[in-house]
Design a protein around this motif. Structure first.
Motif, PDB file in Angstrom:
ATOM      1  N   THR A  47      -5.022   3.607   2.211  1.00 30.80           N
ATOM      2  CA  THR A  47      -5.331   2.572   3.194  1.00 30.80           C
ATOM      3  C   THR A  47      -5.242   1.191   2.570  1.00 30.80           C
ATOM      4  O   THR A  47      -5.133   0.192   3.255  1.00 30.80           O
ATOM      5  N   ASP A  48      -5.327   1.122   1.255  1.00 30.41           N
ATOM      6  CA  ASP A  48      -5.201  -0.179   0.595  1.00 30.41           C
ATOM      7  C   ASP A  48      -4.769   0.029  -0.850  1.00 30.41           C
ATOM      8  O   ASP A  48      -4.578   1.158  -1.288  1.00 30.41           O
ATOM      9  N   SER A  66      -0.137  -6.878  14.516  1.00 35.38           N
ATOM     10  CA  SER A  66      -0.448  -6.688  13.117  1.00 35.38           C
ATOM     11  C   SER A  66      -1.452  -7.782  12.761  1.00 35.38           C
ATOM     12  O   SER A  66      -1.170  -8.961  12.923  1.00 35.38           O
ATOM     13  N   VAL A  72      -3.789  -4.985   8.758  1.00 40.18           N
ATOM     14  CA  VAL A  72      -4.172  -3.767   9.492  1.00 40.18           C
ATOM     15  C   VAL A  72      -3.594  -3.819  10.895  1.00 40.18           C
ATOM     16  O   VAL A  72      -3.275  -4.894  11.414  1.00 40.18           O
ATOM     17  N   LEU A 129     -13.400  -5.787   9.061  1.00 39.50           N
ATOM     18  CA  LEU A 129     -13.104  -4.449   8.552  1.00 39.50           C
ATOM     19  C   LEU A 129     -14.324  -3.806   7.910  1.00 39.50           C
ATOM     20  O   LEU A 129     -14.337  -2.606   7.666  1.00 39.50           O
ATOM     21  N   TYR A 136      -4.516  -8.999   3.511  1.00 42.40           N
ATOM     22  CA  TYR A 136      -5.077  -7.806   4.146  1.00 42.40           C
ATOM     23  C   TYR A 136      -4.282  -7.601   5.418  1.00 42.40           C
ATOM     24  O   TYR A 136      -4.088  -8.551   6.184  1.00 42.40           O
ATOM     25  N   THR A 143       0.835  -1.202   0.000  1.00 39.97           N
ATOM     26  CA  THR A 143       0.000   0.000   0.000  1.00 39.97           C
ATOM     27  C   THR A 143       0.870   1.252   0.000  1.00 39.97           C
ATOM     28  O   THR A 143       1.861   1.328   0.722  1.00 39.97           O
ATOM     29  N   VAL A 167     -10.188  -4.098  15.745  1.00 40.78           N
ATOM     30  CA  VAL A 167      -9.631  -3.380  14.606  1.00 40.78           C
ATOM     31  C   VAL A 167     -10.475  -2.120  14.456  1.00 40.78           C
ATOM     32  O   VAL A 167     -11.693  -2.207  14.278  1.00 40.78           O
ATOM     33  N   ARG A 211     -15.033  -4.410   4.914  1.00 34.23           N
ATOM     34  CA  ARG A 211     -14.532  -4.039   3.588  1.00 34.23           C
ATOM     35  C   ARG A 211     -15.332  -4.789   2.527  1.00 34.23           C
ATOM     36  O   ARG A 211     -15.401  -6.016   2.551  1.00 34.23           O
ATOM     37  N   ASN A 217      -3.845  -5.218   1.034  1.00 34.86           N
ATOM     38  CA  ASN A 217      -2.775  -4.309   1.467  1.00 34.86           C
ATOM     39  C   ASN A 217      -1.396  -4.737   0.986  1.00 34.86           C
ATOM     40  O   ASN A 217      -0.466  -3.947   0.952  1.00 34.86           O
TER      41      ASN A 217
END
Ligand code: ADP
Ligand code: MG
Lengths: 241, 421
Positions: free
Chosen positions: B75-76, B126, B102, B231, B100, B70, B195, B233, B239
């Protein structure tokens, strides 16, 4: 090759003290002659020989070889001269301990640029002349003192030098080995080799045809040996038989 | 011509001097040379290998040969599915894993509220979402599951936890910023993952056991669909895309190719070397310097050994060195004889050393790395570096043989013959 020595002086400096060892020597050595230099210990015999054989530089005077003044030779020329024209036999045989008899003799020939096979062949021939053909591949440590000295003679003559210098060649040897060395010198001389030999043994001096006596740095006598008084040393093998 | 004759005579003497020297002398000197060589090559090799071990871990377990990640202000990775299918279509690519990633926290023992003055048993981590099968094919991560089991695609609520986050494995974990190790966490233990503003209770399925410097050490890993849910998402923007290429591929050129293809606008493209944390490269440099310092000491020891051996040899033979010079053997030939002897010792020592290093040490420790807390060390001995060290040893030895020989040989010939000073 004739050698002419002109008013040769050699002195050593030790601080302020000056020791005059050779005090003006003039003489000529004829080509093909066999000369013995005798005298007491400390008389200057070795010093005289070093000047004649280009191992040292005179303080005064000159040594003329092949018509050339050695005072005018460079170091490199002198080294080349010693390698090609002179042969040396010392009191110490000084053979390279890791080289066999034949390799020791071949070394100066290689230094002269001879191909290896040729150098080894000449070395074998020289060792044959000193009756060591049976010991070619032996290391010095496997040889007696007399045999080692004969190897060093072979090393000195393998390149057929103009002059053979020998400084007390028999000093470290027993009687029989010494006689063997003198026999070889006699044979070499018969074949035309010029020999200058320092010795303090009068008997061996009589193998030569001329005896120069030094004392305190001057020549006190210089005489031919009458043919009748010349001593011949037989082949050691024949003597034993 | 004269020069060639000197070499010839020098070699003639040297070869026989070495061949007929005592076996013990030869063995001893060659042994010193061998140790010096190993000291030069192996000490640096192990030190660099230690860091290389870390570098390798990053490459194998995280970055791959080339890492697409990223951009700093994003953010991605935009257009992730397009990028992934494009990269997969390239002939050089052998393997790829999209992740992914975050920042988040993991909390254990949340059922028992902390006593007054005590902080919750919580740590930063992480949080990584992967396709379990793809990720395992890429990084063989399942091999590091020390307790419990690896993830499978249909897992619900399951996570893997890295060892730095677990108190019984944590290697100085409490000293690391943001990490505080969790107590009483085993496979089956429930943990709370947060998260952003979303928190979810999940079950530990496995615990990773790695060295402290592994990039997996402080990660929490779950199947990608779980993290995407967490997330919220909806798109498939990842990422990280780690890419492996076929052996022999120029990774720098490959990274440039990716950048040029337009990926550079949506993501950062780095080779493994570029992607590895800067500190690791610095440590590598420091360790190499330390290795070289130790190696130099060895070199001095070798030089002194050869110097002494040749000096004693030459001084005890001073008289006949004089006589050899007297009969017309040049000083250069005699000096060369000693230089050649020294060279033979150095070359034989190095040859044995090379055989040991490349025939045994490098392959052996490549297959069985030395397990150290900070990494699994291998021996790094690149051929160019080793060649340079052999050269260094040979040159040093030649000088160490030449100097004493010269000291003795240059003395006045007659003085040497007569043993005068
Ligand atoms: N380098 C030197 N320094 C001082 N005196 C020397 C040196 N070389 C030789 N001498 C002296 O010269 C004299 C003659 O020495 P040398 O020629 O060796 O005699 P010989 O060989 O006749 O026994 C001796 O007294 C010796 O001490
Ligand atoms: Mg004398």
């Amino acid at each position: 090759m004739a050698i002419d020595v002109k008013n040769l002086v050699k002195s050593f400096h030790d601080g302020d003290r000056v020791t005059r060892v050779l005090k003006g020597i003039t003489l000529s050595i004829d080509d093909g002659s066999f000369v013995a230099i005798i005298g007491r210990s400390g008389a200057g015999k070795s010093t005289f020989m070093y000047q004649m054989s280009l191992l040292d530089e005179p303080s005064e005077g000159d040594v003329i070889v092949e018509g050339r003044s050695t005072n005018e030779m460079t170091n490199a020329e002198e080294t080349k001269f010693r390698l090609e024209k002179f042969g040396y036999v010392f009191q110490d045989y000084a053979l390279v301990p890791e080289l066999t008899a034949v390799e020791n003799v071949a070394l100066p020939l290689l230094m002269q640029g001879l191909p290896r096979e040729r150098a080894l062949a000449d070395a074998r021939a020289a060792l044959t002349r000193v009756n060591l053909e049976a010991h070619l591949a032996q290391l010095p440590s496997q040889l007696s003192g007399g045999e080692q000295q004969r190897v060093s003679i072979a090393r000195a003559i393998a390149h057929l030098p103009k002059v053979l210098f020998a400084d007390e060649p028999t000093a470290n040897l027993d009687r029989e080995s010494s006689d063997g060395v003198m026999h070889i010198f006699g044979e070499l001389h018969d074949a035309g080799q010029t020999i200058i030999m320092v010795t303090h043994e009068l008997e061996y001096a009589h193998a030569a045809e001329r005896i120069i006596r030094l004392d305190d740095g001057v020549v006190v006598s210089d005489e031919r040996v009458p043919a009748t008084e010349r001593k011949r040393y037989p082949h050691p093998g024949l003597q034993a038989a | 011509m004269h020069f060639l004759t000197n070499i010839r005579v020098g070699w003639y003497l040297a070869l026989r001097q070495v061949r007929r020297a005592s076996v013990w002398t030869n063995t001893l000197i060659v042994f010193v040379m061998l140790l010096t060589f190993l000291n030069l090559v192996v000490v640096t090799g192990v030190l660099v290998g230690l860091v290389q071990g870390i570098t390798n871990l990053y490459r194998e377990q995280e970055t791959g040969d080339v890492l697409i990640s990223t951009l700093a202000n994003q953010t991605d990775i935009s257009h992730s599915p397009d990028i992934i299918s494009f990269v997969k279509s390239l002939p050089q690519v052998t393997d790829l894993s999209a992740r992914y990633v975050v920042g988040g926290t993991i909390e254990a023992n949340y059922q028992t509220p902390p006593a007054p003055g005590e902080t919750p048993n919580e740590s930063a981590a992480s949080i990584v979402g992967v396709d379990p099968a793809t990720e395992n094919a890429f990084s063989h991560i399942s091999a590091f599951v020390g307790e419990g089991q690896y993830l499978s695609a249909g897992d619900y609520d399951a996570v893997l936890v890295g060892p730095q986050l677990i108190d019984r494995y944590s290697f100085g974990g409490d000293l690391l910023p943001n990490i505080s190790a969790l107590h009483n966490v085993y496979p089956g233990t429930k943990v709370r993952i947060t998260v952003g503003t979303t928190t979810r209770v999940m079950t530990v399925k496995g615990i990773l056991v790695t060295t402290a410097n592994s990039p997996l050490a402080s990660k929490v890993i779950m199947p990608e669909n779980e993290l995407r849910t967490l997330l919220g998402r909806n798109d498939y923007a990842v990422n990280q895309i780690a890419v492996n290429v076929a052996p022999g591929t120029d990774t720098t050129a490959f990274a440039n190719l990716l950048r040029a293809s337009g990926i550079g606008a949506d993501a950062k493209v780095q080779t493994a070397q570029e992607a590895i944390p800067a500190g690791v490269a610095e440590v590598e440099g420091t360790f190499a310097s330390i290795g070289n310092a130790i190696g130099s000491i060895g070199l001095v020891v070798a030089a002194v050994t050869i110097f002494i051996v040749i000096f004693i040899n030459a001084i005890t033979r001073r008289k006949f060195i004089g006589i050899l010079k007297g009969i017309g053997i040049s000083g250069e030939a005699i000096e060369l004889a000693y230089v050649f002897q020294s060279l033979m010792y150095a070359l034989v020592g190095s040859a044995i050393g090379l055989a040991i290093v490349y025939g045994f040490l490098v392959p052996y420790f490549g297959a069985h790395p030395i397990k150290l807390p900070i990494s699994d060390a291998v021996i790094v001995a690149p051929v160019s570096g080793t060649a340079l060290r052999v050269l260094l040893l040979v040159v040093t030895t030649a000088i160490a043989g030449y100097v004493p020989a010269r000291l003795i040989v240059r003395k006045n010939t007659l003085d040497s013959i007569l043993g005068r000073n």
